[in-house]
Design a protein around this motif. Structure first.
Motif, short mmCIF file in Angstrom:
data_model
loop_
_atom_site.label_atom_id
_atom_site.label_comp_id
_atom_site.label_asym_id
_atom_site.label_seq_id
_atom_site.Cartn_x
_atom_site.Cartn_y
_atom_site.Cartn_z
N HIS A 6 -7.61 8.79 15.93
CA HIS A 6 -6.57 8.30 15.01
C HIS A 6 -6.42 9.20 13.80
N ASP A 7 -7.34 10.15 13.66
CA ASP A 7 -7.26 11.05 12.50
C ASP A 7 -6.64 12.36 12.95
N THR A 8 -5.34 12.28 13.25
CA THR A 8 -4.72 13.43 13.95
C THR A 8 -3.68 14.16 13.11
N PHE A 9 -3.63 13.90 11.82
CA PHE A 9 -2.61 14.56 10.99
C PHE A 9 -2.87 16.07 10.99
N ARG A 10 -1.82 16.87 11.15
CA ARG A 10 -1.98 18.34 11.18
C ARG A 10 -2.11 18.86 9.75
N ILE A 11 -3.33 19.00 9.26
CA ILE A 11 -3.49 19.36 7.84
C ILE A 11 -3.09 20.80 7.55
N VAL A 19 -0.90 15.96 -1.81
CA VAL A 19 -0.62 15.51 -0.42
C VAL A 19 -1.90 15.23 0.37
N ALA A 20 -3.05 15.35 -0.28
CA ALA A 20 -4.33 15.23 0.46
C ALA A 20 -4.54 13.85 1.07
N ILE A 21 -3.89 12.84 0.53
CA ILE A 21 -4.11 11.47 1.04
C ILE A 21 -3.27 11.20 2.28
N LEU A 22 -2.34 12.10 2.59
CA LEU A 22 -1.43 11.83 3.73
C LEU A 22 -2.18 11.57 5.04
N PRO A 23 -3.18 12.38 5.41
CA PRO A 23 -3.89 12.07 6.66
C PRO A 23 -4.48 10.66 6.66
N GLN A 24 -4.97 10.20 5.52
CA GLN A 24 -5.56 8.86 5.44
C GLN A 24 -4.46 7.78 5.58
N LEU A 25 -3.36 7.97 4.90
CA LEU A 25 -2.27 6.99 5.00
C LEU A 25 -1.68 7.00 6.40
N PHE A 26 -1.64 8.20 6.99
CA PHE A 26 -1.13 8.33 8.36
C PHE A 26 -2.05 7.58 9.32
N MET A 27 -3.36 7.70 9.08
CA MET A 27 -4.34 7.05 9.95
C MET A 27 -4.24 5.53 9.84
N VAL A 28 -4.05 5.05 8.62
CA VAL A 28 -3.90 3.60 8.41
C VAL A 28 -2.63 3.11 9.13
N SER A 29 -1.58 3.94 9.07
CA SER A 29 -0.33 3.51 9.74
C SER A 29 -0.51 3.55 11.25
N LYS A 30 -1.34 4.49 11.72
CA LYS A 30 -1.55 4.58 13.17
C LYS A 30 -2.40 3.41 13.67
N THR A 31 -3.47 3.11 12.91
CA THR A 31 -4.32 1.99 13.36
C THR A 31 -3.63 0.66 13.03
N ILE A 65 -12.09 -3.06 2.17
CA ILE A 65 -12.80 -2.10 1.31
C ILE A 65 -12.06 -0.77 1.29
N THR A 66 -11.49 -0.39 2.42
CA THR A 66 -10.74 0.87 2.47
C THR A 66 -9.48 0.77 1.61
N SER A 67 -8.88 -0.42 1.60
CA SER A 67 -7.67 -0.56 0.78
C SER A 67 -8.02 -0.58 -0.71
N GLY A 77 -5.90 -11.93 -0.38
CA GLY A 77 -7.00 -12.20 0.56
C GLY A 77 -6.65 -11.91 2.00
N LYS A 78 -5.40 -11.45 2.21
CA LYS A 78 -5.05 -11.12 3.61
C LYS A 78 -5.55 -9.71 3.93
N LYS A 79 -5.60 -9.42 5.21
CA LYS A 79 -5.98 -8.07 5.64
C LYS A 79 -4.76 -7.18 5.45
N LEU A 80 -5.00 -5.92 5.21
CA LEU A 80 -3.88 -4.99 5.08
C LEU A 80 -3.33 -4.68 6.46
N GLN A 81 -2.26 -5.38 6.83
CA GLN A 81 -1.64 -5.14 8.14
C GLN A 81 -0.31 -4.45 7.90
N LEU A 82 -0.15 -3.29 8.47
CA LEU A 82 1.14 -2.62 8.32
C LEU A 82 2.10 -3.20 9.35
N PRO A 83 3.35 -3.41 8.96
CA PRO A 83 4.32 -3.91 9.94
C PRO A 83 4.34 -2.98 11.13
#
Lengths: 10, 209
Positions: free
Chosen positions: B87-92, B126-138, B144-146, B202-208
Motif C-alpha cells: 500500500h506504500d506505492t507512491f512514486r517518490i 510534499v513529503a506527506i503525500l505518500p502517507q496520505l496516499f497510503m491512507v486513501s488506499k487503505t 494514533i496515526t491520525s 471517537g470514530k475511526k478515520l474512514q475515507l469515503p
C-alpha cells in the motif's frame, strides 16, 4: 559584503 | 507560534515512534514519507556543522535527525515484516526530481548549502503525500496515526502564523519557505476536515470509499 542568508528557523 | 510549531512537530514524531515501538508494528505507516522527511532534515541541517544559531536550534536539529532515522530503522529493519509495502506505492521520484529542479531554478543564492536548503523546503511541502496516499488506499487510518498526521499538519500551519507575526513585527519574510509552507499545510486540509468531523468524535478515520 552580501549578507549571508542565515536560516534561523528549523 | 514557532515554539508551538516545533513542539507540535516533536509531538508528531514522538507519537509515531511510540506507536511503532509499542505496537511493534508499522502497519499503515508510509516508509516512503519517512525517507523523505529524513532527507529533508539531512539536506536542511547541514549548517549544523558550520553555523550556530542557538542551543535550542542545535538540539532540535539533532533530535529531528536522530528520530527520523530511528523511525526509518524501525520501519525498514526492526519491524520490516509489518511494513505494508503493497500500500506504500507512491512514486517518490516524482517528488524528489521536481523539488531538486525547482531548487536549482528558484533559490535565494546559488550555493550548495542554499540550494540544498531550498530543496529541503520544497521536498518537505510534499513529503506527506505518500502517507496520505497510503491512507486513501487503505481507506482508513488507526486513530494514533491520525493524531500523528494532525500534529504534523499543525506544525507548518503554526509556522505560517509565525511568518505573519515576523512580517508584521520584524518585516522579515522568506517567500520560498512561506509558499512551500502554505502548500504543505493545504495538503492536510482534506485530512483536517476528516480528523475534526470523525476522529474527534471517537470514530475511526474512514475515507469515503
Amino acid at each position: 559584503p552580501v549578507e549571508e542568508p542565515e536560516h534561523d528557523e528549523l | 507560534f514557532r515554539l508551538l510549531g516545533d513542539l507540535s512537530h516533536v509531538i508528531a514524531i514522538i507519537i509515531l515512534l511510540l506507536k511503532i515501538w509499542k505496537t511493534r508494528s508499522c502497519a499503515g505507516i508510509s516508509g516512503k514519507s519517512q525517507i523523505l522527511f529524513a532527507t529533508v532534515f539531512a539536506t536542511r541541517y547541514l549548517d549544523l556543522l558550520t553555523t550556530f544559531v542557538s542551543i535550542y536550534n542545535t538540539l532540535m536539529k539533532w533530535m529531528f535527525l536522530t528520530t527520523s532515522f530511528a523511525t526509518i530503522y524501525l520501519i525498514y529493519f526492526k519491524f520490516r515484516a509489518t511494513y505494508d509495502k503493497n500500500h506504500d506505492t507512491f512514486r517518490i521520484e516524482f517528488l524528489i526530481i521536481p523539488s531538486l529542479i525547482l531548487a536549482l531554478l528558484i533559490n535565494h543564492e546559488f550555493t550548495v548549502f542554499e540550494v540544498l536548503w531550498t530543496y529541503s523546503i520544497y521536498l518537505e511541502s510534499v513529503a506527506i503525500l505518500p502517507q496520505l496516499f497510503m491512507v486513501s488506499k487503505t481507506g482508513e487510518a488507526e486513530s494514533i496515526t491520525s493524531h500523528y498526521l494532525f500534529a504534523l499538519g499543525c506544525y507548518r500551519g503554526l509556522y505560517i502564523l509565525n511568518w505573519i507575526y515576523r512580517y508584521v513585527t520584524e518585516d522579515f519574510h522568506d517567500l520560498i519557505a512561506i509558499v512551500a509552507g502554505i502548500v504543505q499545510t493545504v495538503l492536510y486540509c482534506d485530512f483536517f476536515y476528516l480528523y475534526v468531523t470523525k476522529v474527534l468524535k471517537g470514530k475511526k478515520l474512514q475515507l469515503p470509499a
